[in-house]
Scaffold this active site. Structure first.
Site, PDB file in Angstrom:
ATOM      1  N   SER A 100     -21.341 -27.565  -2.596  1.00 50.48           N
ATOM      2  CA  SER A 100     -22.248 -28.445  -1.336  1.00 50.48           C
ATOM      3  C   SER A 100     -23.617 -28.584  -2.072  1.00 50.48           C
ATOM      4  O   SER A 100     -24.131 -27.455  -2.653  1.00 50.48           O
ATOM      5  CB  SER A 100     -22.335 -27.764  -0.117  1.00 50.48           C
ATOM      6  N   HIS A 133     -21.408 -26.466   7.662  1.00 53.00           N
ATOM      7  CA  HIS A 133     -20.270 -25.605   7.596  1.00 53.00           C
ATOM      8  C   HIS A 133     -20.289 -24.241   8.312  1.00 53.00           C
ATOM      9  O   HIS A 133     -19.188 -23.938   8.617  1.00 53.00           O
ATOM     10  CB  HIS A 133     -20.274 -25.575   5.924  1.00 53.00           C
TER      11      HIS A 133
END
Lengths: 434, 434, 434, 434
Positions: free
Chosen positions: B298, B367
């Protein structure tokens, strides 16, 4: 598409991991309620789908009495949040109308969010529709449950918005799974088995269309059966006859809607019929250029009961002759074909009003509300036990004429005036109490 | 399924019939508004779909300024019905809490019913999602429109409930129509053309999954790209490389989620990512028995901006050494690979908080909120211009461990504590201001 | 449908069990041959599919030289069975014509049964088509292989019978897998990439249709590209232009077939184009009522080569003027637009004959044989390098007029007379050697 | 896919155009023949599909007697071309074996090309399969038609090559159209209606698989019914019972093939059963990990007839005791459960040979030829009238053990030796004549 089975698997695994968190010692109803609380509280968001599934599992084990208890608790525990409402109310007092919207959202009963979260589980929509069917039953025993039913109805109506429905033509290439449900759901003229079904969906001059929702894949919401005919039909038996020479559909002038069935108890009061008929008219119009007339062949379920009540009411609508007609009919069924019956039926359909306005007969109310007009009354049209018991065999044609439906609808909605053919109009006049 | 085209036909015909009823002399915006009023007022119910279509047609002709006017009028004209609210309020005062539910339904802004009726038109959902995208733009100019956006968001969130979404595996057998949209929607690591796309969907060690809604048939809502790898990846370039020997997927141990893109502007703040990742984990787990690790690769979009702000803040989190690191970095990009950077990034991810709590970095917030843990920080992992500009090339792995996500999620939700690997923990400690 | 993958699995397992039975020590070609023998001999019938698969596996490992050896052995070893032929011959001598049929079946080369058994394996048809493509190449080196190719062609022609083909409309909703093949197979006017493809399949006035065979699921056999136009097109560039305002297809009068490509080398000499064009004409006629004209825009691949040969031939068809025209053209390309060129091209198309009769130009031969007529010759119609090199830019329209195709076909088949428009006829007359 | 209806339309139009060319004055049979001649002669190639359609139309009007005439003429008129055969023969005499292949192709009966061209029409394959069913009937009356049947069988066998077949799992999601055919085609244990069908396809422990051909879309070629059981079944009634607690398929150890039905009369002698059973074994093996045993429950259709013949044959296989057993059985049906019966059946299955070798019992011949072994003989296993009439209720299990089928098949094919379980072997030994 990826199968829901996979997700179920996930749910099972997560659920097992989370099992220790649920309150194992409570009774089932309480268990389901505690799970609902957990689902809405925001705790366990990461495993929300698993908890939703557990709610349905716990609910599935309740008997009718436990369901009643569960629904009562649900109504009370998932009411409007008092604190949040108080705050919104205070703001509204201070700021006036501009905060009315905020007041609305602040006063949302927690049941709404609960239902939305339950819906996330695989098969959630199906389970919620079934749960509401139970709730409707429970509401009949305990009128206090009505507000909870309003919650369910509100969300289901939103989710079963016409924009999400899919029209399907059901025929002999349809799966047995769906066809079997058509047999089971038919509510007007019973389908006696697969041979009868075949005649209704596979003959060249017969059609069956239904509305489906993506979340209830192979389960119809409502369906309509159509006969393509050379003229407006005046009886049901020839349409359902076993031995019949089918009409070449290219020569049909008339599409007769002879049966409309709602399929899902849990979707009561969420109406699709209006949209269904209009879309089917379009389908047929496009496929068969020769069609000019769209008409129903409909029962008159309330005729006999109404007439018998009227005879007990000296101030009622019936003339003396009509009184004696009704009395005679009790003992003399052959009179179904009597001409006097036409006047009696016309009187009922045009003059008998429901408590809250509109026609008293529920089928009439549906079609007239859609903008159809009362076209013709047919004697000896349904000689089945039910047809005789409810209406001495009388059936009615309602005509859907696209160019008039808007006008008819508005006139009926605004002042209750009923569109009807001149011949029907005359029947009433001549039958009115001298 | 029967094509929507047929229905459009019907609508056109009915619409033509009804045209004379619409207010032809008004400006476009006014026209659209008058049609909305007619749609909701109950008049024209029989032709509701046609009127809904007319609203969308009229709206399509508005320019940005006219849209703004239209939305303002919409907000004002389709507010809560004052009379109905007064009545409900009076009842509530008298009966107390038991009528709070009624208060809620009575205070529903008329815009809700309007949106529901607009949705009935064929293509209505698509048109409403696009209309909300416009509304979000207009709200930026005129904050008073927020309440109207709340109305849209409320219904769209209900309709795009996870229970209605369908997960699809997108590969080289998918239609060009859908694939073209994937190219257009990719928002993290640009897809440079059909060859690049082919590498991402057709290689044996690559997967792409998306959520679709039945009313937006071939238009994804969100999708995620996955690389099957032999270890947790520490840079994006090898994953996207043109020349690459694919890994035999039966030998993969790790599924790396290297890109997640939301596709519909009009569905902002309606979250699907949480559900998508979890369901894809299940798909993969079932298909590839060798997988043991589910992890993201990410970006850290806010790192550099945060660090530069901190250097201007004497009371900030940064040590003197970190101050000078940041200063050096402005002129010396090769330092991206500096070890000190690891500490800086760890500090940002674990200690920098958003105003309303939670991690400041939006990707971290997503997340961690899903229950993932911060697993590793990678230097020189994204050397694209954007990767350098936003985060000096740093990328991060978040680990999805099914057995921990619930625990991680709750800890993060309750007290903001962030699950992270011991090594990351150590980085922070050693980097903290002496 | 149940995936072939499963069967492959079975094959693998059976094959492993049977591996010890195959002759492991031989060279690959010999190995494949021994497996063929086993497959046809009837031994191993129970595991026939597995052995067929092994043949393909063994064949796949052969290089070109080994393939040549394999094909030679195949031809010799799988010839007509001599003994069986002798017996049939003896019977025929005794019984005469009545046993001719038996003679036919007795003289079937064993290769026929071999090919049929190979076809049973999953993917067998695909593998056989590819094997024949190799065989055609090998036949070019070794003309003795022709009889073996006849065996392949005989069965493939039978299996790819038009009755088994499926016409598909290829558009933007087609899978990338198929579309990618269209790009690769286009043989007339190269498709330069996905954007070019999109213009050819997704524009409202463009169509692409292909024939597919169930055993080659997503691999076209032949396809044709169509432009819907307002008049008969006289050049290819406007049809392929990047920037183009599409015609409203409801206003098109003409369907122009501007490219036809065969896709499978291994199906050479098995013709589908005839059927394809006629079926596509029907599709279009049904979909677009305004169409009146079905016409091609075709290359003239042999024009220039023929003309240059004729100039070296004093007894040839060319006049003195035409001789000098051809000579000038070599140095002066602008002459492509010369009016004299029209006469030259007409002469070629109408008078130049192939050795075995019929038009010499292969494209002309195809369309005239189908019953089309030569409608118009266009100058400067294809200015691509190939168009200039082959035909000085000339292209031709062949007209498909359903009511004449039978008559045209018969006239052409019986006495080689070519249907052509009067204007073309005049061109020839005026151009003939004074 | 584009509908065949469109093509039919084209055919109709072309056919109308060409109608004047057909010989209108002849009788129907002659008409059909003249059309066949035209189709093959190459005349009318451009309109070949239309002519093929006309042949089928003309044929459809023939009665049985006219069909017989038509087939005789077909056989004679579409024989081997004498001239072409003579030439090939001459070449063969001169060149020897190298021209044997050419001899084969030169001696092809013209009927082959006729059948191939007929197949091109839409629905041609279906029509040809049905035509061959008629031809098989006609051949029974006139053995001279056999060679024509060989022509049909040759091409149909080639076209229905296993490589073109598709295995489908038939269940309750299958269309009524297909399911109705399953009911009609079931040839072993009659399906009494939709409820019985439902039990066989929708119960969790029941499966039905069929082979389909792309040109016969929704019409199965052959299908097999499977029961998942906990042990090898010894009777048919419990499998077909109306009231039955289904077995959890995850606990099944045995897949029992209890019925195999060929569906297409016109495909007689073209065998699919071998491939079907093996592929279904694979399907099941993959889906249900617990399965270890694949076995049939099969009838013994020839047992009783054989035994009664043997009793009339003093030199036969039967012992004196067996003689009297058979005699007793005629009057005393309860003896079906007699232990002596086991020996009698074993004797029949293992020792009674067909004239051309192999087991005399046709079902035994099929399974043993596939490589199965005779596993067990069951008394009182089929008490239906047919089961009693044919075999005194005896049924048999044949075992398919993948690791042995090749060995069993070869042993049976090479020297007729029958694989059987030791217990069956012992039965024979102990039952043999003194």
């Amino acid at each position: 598409m990826i199968s829901g089975g996979i997700l179920n698997d996930l749910l099972t695994r997560i659920a097992e991991a989370g099992r220790s968190l649920t309150l194992g010692s409570q009774a089932q109803g309480g268990d389901a309620l505690a799970l609902c609380e957990r689902l809405v509280s925001g705790k366990g968001e990461a495993t929300g789908l698993a908890i939703a599934q557990q709610v349905f599992d716990a609910y599935a084990k309740l008997d009718a009495q436990e369901q009643l208890v569960f629904f009562r608790q649900l109504k009370d525990s998932f009411d409007v949040d008092a604190e949040s409402l108080d705050r919104a109310m205070a703001a509204w007092r201070k700021q006036g109308p501009t905060s009315a919207r905020a007041l609305h959202f602040a006063s949302e009963p927690r049941s709404q969010e609960l239902i939305r979260r339950l819906n996330r589980a695989p098969g959630g929509t199906r389970a919620l529709v079934d749960m509401r069917a139970d709730l409707l039953g429970a509401s009949r025993e305990d009128a206090d449950l009505k507000p909870l039913d309003t919650d369910f109805q509100h969300l289901l109506a939103s989710w079963f918005n016409r924009g999400f429905l899919e029209l399907r033509h059901i025929d002999w290439s349809t799966s047995a799974e769906v066809l079997e449900k058509i047999i089971a759901y038919e509510a007007v003229h019973e389908i006696t088995g697969w041979d009868d079904l075949r005649r209704r969906v596979a003959a060249p001059d017969r059609r069956l269309y239904g509305f489906f929702h993506p979340a209830l894949t192979d389960d119809p919401l409502i369906f309509v059966e159509v006969a393509l005919t050379a003229e407006i039909p005046d009886a049901i038996a020839p349409i359902l006859a076993e031995e019949r020479v089918p009409l070449d559909p290219a020569k049909a002038t008339t599409a007769a809607f002879y049966s409309i069935s709602n399929c899902q108890k849990g979707l009561r009061n969420i109406s699709f019929g209006n949209f269904l008929i209009k879309q089917v008219v379009e389908e047929l119009r496009r496929e068969f250029e020769s069609l000019t007339t769209y008409v129903t062949l409909s029962p008159v379920p309330g005729l006999r009961q109404w007439a018998e009540q009227e005879t007990r009411n000296a101030e009622g609508l019936l003339s003396g002759e009509q009184h004696s007609l009704v009395e005679r009919l009790e003992s003399y069924e052959e009179a179904t074909a009597s001409e006097e019956m036409l006047g009696l039926a016309a009187l009922y359909l045009l003059e008998a009003k429901a408590p809250r306005g509109g026609a008293q007969d529920p089928v009439a109310r549906f079609h007239l509300g859609n903008g159809a007009r009362l076209q013709r009354i047919n004697l000896a049209a349904d000689l089945s036990p039910r047809g005789r018991a409810n209406a001495w065999g009388v059936m009615v044609n309602y005509l859907y004429d696209l160019k008039d439906i808007e006008k008819n609808h508005e006139a009926y909605a605004n002042d209750g005036s009923i569109a009807c053919a001149p011949a029907v109009q005359r029947l009433v006049k001549s039958s009115k109490r001298g």
